[in-house]
Design an enzyme around this catalytic site. Sequence first.
Site, PDB file in Angstrom:
ATOM      1  N   ARG B  15       0.827  -1.211   0.000  1.00 21.71           N
ATOM      2  CA  ARG B  15       0.000   0.000   0.000  1.00 21.71           C
ATOM      3  C   ARG B  15       0.864   1.265   0.000  1.00 21.71           C
ATOM      4  O   ARG B  15       0.610   2.198  -0.763  1.00 21.71           O
ATOM      5  CB  ARG B  15      -0.932  -0.035   1.215  1.00 21.71           C
ATOM      6  CG  ARG B  15      -1.929   1.085   1.228  1.00 21.71           C
ATOM      7  CD  ARG B  15      -3.119   0.766   2.123  1.00 21.71           C
ATOM      8  NE  ARG B  15      -2.739   0.417   3.489  1.00 21.71           N
ATOM      9  CZ  ARG B  15      -3.459   0.723   4.560  1.00 21.71           C
ATOM     10  NH1 ARG B  15      -4.578   1.427   4.417  1.00 21.71           N
ATOM     11  NH2 ARG B  15      -3.104   0.348   5.770  1.00 21.71           N
ATOM     12  N   SER B  42      -6.051   6.482   3.044  1.00 25.72           N
ATOM     13  CA  SER B  42      -5.923   5.037   3.221  1.00 25.72           C
ATOM     14  C   SER B  42      -5.073   4.404   2.125  1.00 25.72           C
ATOM     15  O   SER B  42      -4.302   3.489   2.395  1.00 25.72           O
ATOM     16  CB  SER B  42      -7.308   4.403   3.240  1.00 25.72           C
ATOM     17  OG  SER B  42      -7.209   3.003   3.216  1.00 25.72           O
ATOM     18  N   GLU B  63     -17.976   4.324  -4.986  1.00 25.47           N
ATOM     19  CA  GLU B  63     -17.011   3.633  -5.844  1.00 25.47           C
ATOM     20  C   GLU B  63     -17.501   3.447  -7.271  1.00 25.47           C
ATOM     21  O   GLU B  63     -16.726   3.509  -8.225  1.00 25.47           O
ATOM     22  CB  GLU B  63     -16.668   2.263  -5.238  1.00 25.47           C
ATOM     23  CG  GLU B  63     -15.960   2.328  -3.896  1.00 25.47           C
ATOM     24  CD  GLU B  63     -16.898   2.646  -2.740  1.00 25.47           C
ATOM     25  OE1 GLU B  63     -18.128   2.502  -2.908  1.00 25.47           O
ATOM     26  OE2 GLU B  63     -16.412   3.043  -1.663  1.00 25.47           O
ATOM     27  N   ARG B 172      -2.727  -4.813   2.377  1.00 25.24           N
ATOM     28  CA  ARG B 172      -3.035  -3.731   3.302  1.00 25.24           C
ATOM     29  C   ARG B 172      -1.782  -2.952   3.668  1.00 25.24           C
ATOM     30  O   ARG B 172      -1.841  -1.897   4.292  1.00 25.24           O
ATOM     31  CB  ARG B 172      -3.651  -4.335   4.562  1.00 25.24           C
ATOM     32  CG  ARG B 172      -4.301  -3.342   5.487  1.00 25.24           C
ATOM     33  CD  ARG B 172      -4.859  -4.081   6.705  1.00 25.24           C
ATOM     34  NE  ARG B 172      -5.715  -3.236   7.517  1.00 25.24           N
ATOM     35  CZ  ARG B 172      -6.372  -3.677   8.604  1.00 25.24           C
ATOM     36  NH1 ARG B 172      -6.258  -4.937   8.962  1.00 25.24           N
ATOM     37  NH2 ARG B 172      -7.137  -2.860   9.299  1.00 25.24           N
TER      38      ARG B 172
END
Lengths: 280, 316
Positions: B15, B42, B63, B172
């Site tokens: 990420r 994020s 989205e 993640r």
Amino acid sequence: MAVCNTVPRKKASICELQQNAAEIRRMVDNMFQNAGGGHYGGCLSEVDVLTALYFRILNVDPQNPRWDDRDRFVLSKGHGAGGLYCTLALAGFFAPERLSTLNQLDSAFGMHPDMSKVPGADMSTGSLGLGICAAVGMAIAGKLDKKSWRVYSLLGDGECHEGVVWEAAMAASHHRLDNLTAIVDRNALSMDGPTEEVMSLEPFAAKWEAFGWAVRTINGHNMREIVDALEAVPFVPGRPSLIVARTTKGKGISFIENRWDCHYASLNPEQGERARKELA
Amino acid sequence: MGAIDMELYRKLGTRDALGATLAEIGGEYPELVVLAADCLASVRGKAFAAKFPERAINFGIAEADMMMAAAGMATCGKIPVACTFGFLASLRAGEMIRSGICYPKLNVKIAATSSGLAMGDGGTTHHIIEDIAVLRSFANLTILAPCDGVATTKAVRAAIEFPGPVYLRLGRGGEPNVYKDDFDFEIGKAVTLREGSDVTIIAVGAVILRALEAADILAKKGVSARVIDMITLKPIDRDIILKAARETKLIVTAEDHNILGGLGGAVAEVLSEEPSVPLRRVGIKDTFCSIGPTDELMDKYGLSGKAIAKEVLDYT
């Protein structure tokens, strides 16, 4: 038959637009009769708006459909492809004879437009709600590049049942897309019946206003009103413009008009003859 | 493209490597725009946004609209990178990827984070063990699944250069470094992480380290295991699979995905068309997973190095 103007970059007069719209309705009917059926209802209700766009409003070049600085048009109600195809053909994007291939194997022309195959189609659509989102993206791209071209999108009213339309509505006002104009073909009928019975949309204009759009409601078959509204955008600087075009589903063929069960129709030979006479 | 600072990317997980790469190459690609659905921080897009504020565009928690807006932007010459969590990208906006991006073959990149069981604590809503199966069936879509920061920066750069829709299946973040050294990354080419002559383990993403662990266990038992990173899930590297079928006696696939339709399915499709060796598939056995830390969940659902090694030993 009289076709006043097949050069869209020269602005057509109201009279010429009306004559072109009549011709496009004849082309739609011919094409559908030839193919054995089509989305008569929504394709006939949208014709006047499409005519005004392609013969007066849009800055496009039929000889160069992917011209970078053209205005964009997204047919968010993709099942209105029949009306779009005939409008594009009359405007000179491709030979009208090609429309005789509608729905045939490997034809460029199906029930919904394919941007990879149809000259002048700026987006592949068909799944309701997706086109207006793409139009939002185009308008953002235009703003980023400080371009003067504008983006127009035509939606069905039943299409506005789709939640994603309202995601796009939010994004357009949030990003201050006053280069975006959406027109809703408010024929008040969807596939299962009147929109207000299937899933009520009213107060429709107020909904768009609440989402931050500047809204005008017009008679979607009155060419003067259509042109005046389209030439007045943006209605409010800094806000996207929404035109609620009140229309008659199936406009021009009496026995199809206002019939929700003629959303898609196949005419028998007698009906076909009658339709041709009424549109002549 | 300039040289990549490998030392930096060895320290980053998938990420952070996504965010760092976008910020690093943004100047090189003026058409590059980063789209986020209330997840700019994020997906580590803040560094890009700081350098190119106009080109970082938020769509809120929407989205589907974001994915289609990306399609619209691509028609105007932009290279949009639409970022969100994997379950939202592949399922919520799955139809938009199919109809709006893949069908017209538009130049959109989808960066999907927290794939597989990476959000173990998020529960089934936030797990995404169905994405490979769904997305693999979309024509025109390229799917990349880098396992660490080095592979991610390579994959993101390759995706931006590639003319067409690309889905990046990312984690993640915080993944340990797998690629210690620079390596040649090419879309469509899998990477042999370890040579071996008895069996082949083909793995992807978060399972790669576990596959390497399995190979260590097997080595102690005298079994030489080849380990392949199927970093491009589509188009799948047929040649490397068929070579493994010729040169080793067993192929085992391992993935943080439902056993149905994922990497194992893709490898089975290739092997079914050629004279082949036995294939065993390690994956989540068609069940929703419970809640828990990712590592523990992966162990629980049979994705430990030990379990992969056992699968090999049971069939050799």
